[in-house]
Design an enzyme around this catalytic site. Structure first.
Site, PDB file in Angstrom:
ATOM      1  N   LYS A  80     -11.241   2.669  24.263  1.00  0.00           N
ATOM      2  CA  LYS A  80     -11.312   3.400  25.537  1.00  0.00           C
ATOM      3  C   LYS A  80     -11.034   4.877  25.272  1.00  0.00           C
ATOM      4  O   LYS A  80     -10.007   5.227  24.654  1.00  0.00           O
ATOM      5  CB  LYS A  80     -10.268   2.816  26.488  1.00  0.00           C
ATOM      6  CG  LYS A  80     -10.568   3.003  27.951  1.00  0.00           C
ATOM      7  CD  LYS A  80      -9.544   2.208  28.768  1.00  0.00           C
ATOM      8  CE  LYS A  80      -9.802   2.293  30.237  1.00  0.00           C
ATOM      9  NZ  LYS A  80      -8.695   1.683  31.007  1.00  0.00           N
TER      10      LYS A  80
HETATM   11  O1  G3P Z   1      -8.748   0.810  35.354  1.00  0.00           O
HETATM   12  C1  G3P Z   1      -8.094   1.998  35.627  1.00  0.00           C
HETATM   13  C2  G3P Z   1      -6.901   1.720  36.437  1.00  0.00           C
HETATM   14  O2  G3P Z   1      -5.885   1.176  35.660  1.00  0.00           O
HETATM   15  C3  G3P Z   1      -6.404   2.853  37.216  1.00  0.00           C
HETATM   16  O3  G3P Z   1      -5.952   2.326  38.405  1.00  0.00           O
HETATM   17  O4  G3P Z   1      -4.656   2.216  40.447  1.00  0.00           O
HETATM   18  O5  G3P Z   1      -3.835   3.576  38.504  1.00  0.00           O
HETATM   19  O6  G3P Z   1      -5.778   4.344  39.849  1.00  0.00           O
HETATM   20  P1  G3P Z   1      -5.002   3.169  39.342  1.00  0.00           P
END
Ligand code: G3P
Length: 217
Positions: free
Chosen positions: A83
Site C-alpha cells: 500500500k
Molecule cells: O481504508 C482506509 C480506512 O482505514 C480509513 O478509514 O475511517 O479512518 O477514514 P477512516
C-alpha cells in the site's frame, strides 16, 4: 463486489473469514497502532489466515525508500499488496513495484484525477476515501462514480477499492455504482445483516411458536 476487512484485529478477521466474507484485508499505520501488534508479525498472521490480498502500508516518503519497504513487506507472503500513498513518490514506487509483479494498493485518493494517474502508474487497486470526504462536506460517492466512469471509458484494469467506509449506506452506494471492492471495519460489515423488521418478525414467529407447544428437537 469483493469484501475486504479494514482492520488488523486477528479475531475479528477470523470470525468473518469463517463465514466466507473475507476476500481480503486492508491495514494502515493507524490500524497497526490500534492493534498494538508488530507490523511484520500481525501481517504474517493475517496472510496465513486469509487467501486474498492483504494490504500492508509503507511509511517512507521517498520513492526509493518506499520501494525498499514495499519489497520487504512483499516478502511476508505471496498475498501481500503493497500500500502506497498517492504522492508523486508513491506513484514512482507504484510503477516499479507493479512492474516487479507485486500487487499495489494506492491509498489516500481524494480526486478522480488522482485515480486516473494511479491507474496509469499500474496500480492494482485504487483506494478512494469516502468517509473522509464526507467529513469535509464533499460527497464521497461522487468520487466513486467518477472513477468508475473514467476507468470504464478507457478500460483501465485498476480495481476501485471503496475505502474509509463508515456506514452501511456507503456499502450500498458503492455496490450500486459498481466499485470492485469495498473495505470496511468489521462492525460495519456485521451491520449489513441487520434490519429492525427482521428482529420484529422473528419476535412474532417465536411468540407464536411458543403457543403451539411444539418442539423441533
Ligand atoms: O481504508 C482506509 C480506512 O482505514 C480509513 O478509514 O475511517 O479512518 O477514514 P477512516
Amino acid at each position: 463486489m469483493k469484501f475486504f476487512v479494514d482492520t488488523a484485529e486477528i479475531d475479528a478477521i477470523a470470525e468473518l473469514n469463517d463465514l466466507g466474507m473475507v476476500d481480503g484485508v486492508t491495514t494502515n499505520p493507524s490500524l497497526i497502532l490500534k492493534s498494538g501488534r508488530d507490523i511484520l508479525e500481525v501481517t504474517k498472521e493475517i496472510c496465513d489466515l486469509v487467501d486474498g490480498p492483504v494490504s500492508a502500508e509503507v511509511v517512507a516518503t521517498k520513492a526509493d525508500d518506499m520501494i525498499a519497504e514495499g519489497r520487504k513487506l512483499a516478502e511476508i507472503a505471496d498475498n501481500i499488496t503493497v500500500k502506497l500513498p498517492l504522492t508523486w513518490d508513491g506513484l514512482k514506487a507504484c510503477k516499479v513495484l507493479s512492474g516487479e509483479g507485486k500487487m499495489v494498493n494506492v491509498t489516500l485518493c481524494f480526486s478522480a484525477n488522482q485515480a486516473l494517474i494511479a491507474a496509469k502508474a499500474g496500480a492494482t487497486f485504487i483506494s478512494p476515501f469516502i468517509g473522509r470526504l464526507d467529513d469535509i462536506n464533499i460527497d464521497g460517492m461522487d468520487l466513486i462514480a467518477d472513477i468508475r466512469t473514467i476507468y470504464d471509458n478507457y478500460g483501465f484494469e485498476t480495481q476501485i477499492l471503496a475505502a474509509s467506509i463508515r456506514t452501511v449506506n456507503h456499502v450500498l452506494e458503492s455496490a450500486r455504482i459498481g466499485a470492485d471492492v469495498m473495505t470496511a471495519p468489521p462492525e460495519v460489515i456485521k451491520k449489513l445483516a441487520m434490519h429492525p423488521l427482521t428482529d420484529k418478525g422473528l419476535e412474532t414467529f417465536l411468540a407464536d411458536w411458543a403457543k403451539t407447544g411444539q418442539k423441533i428437537l
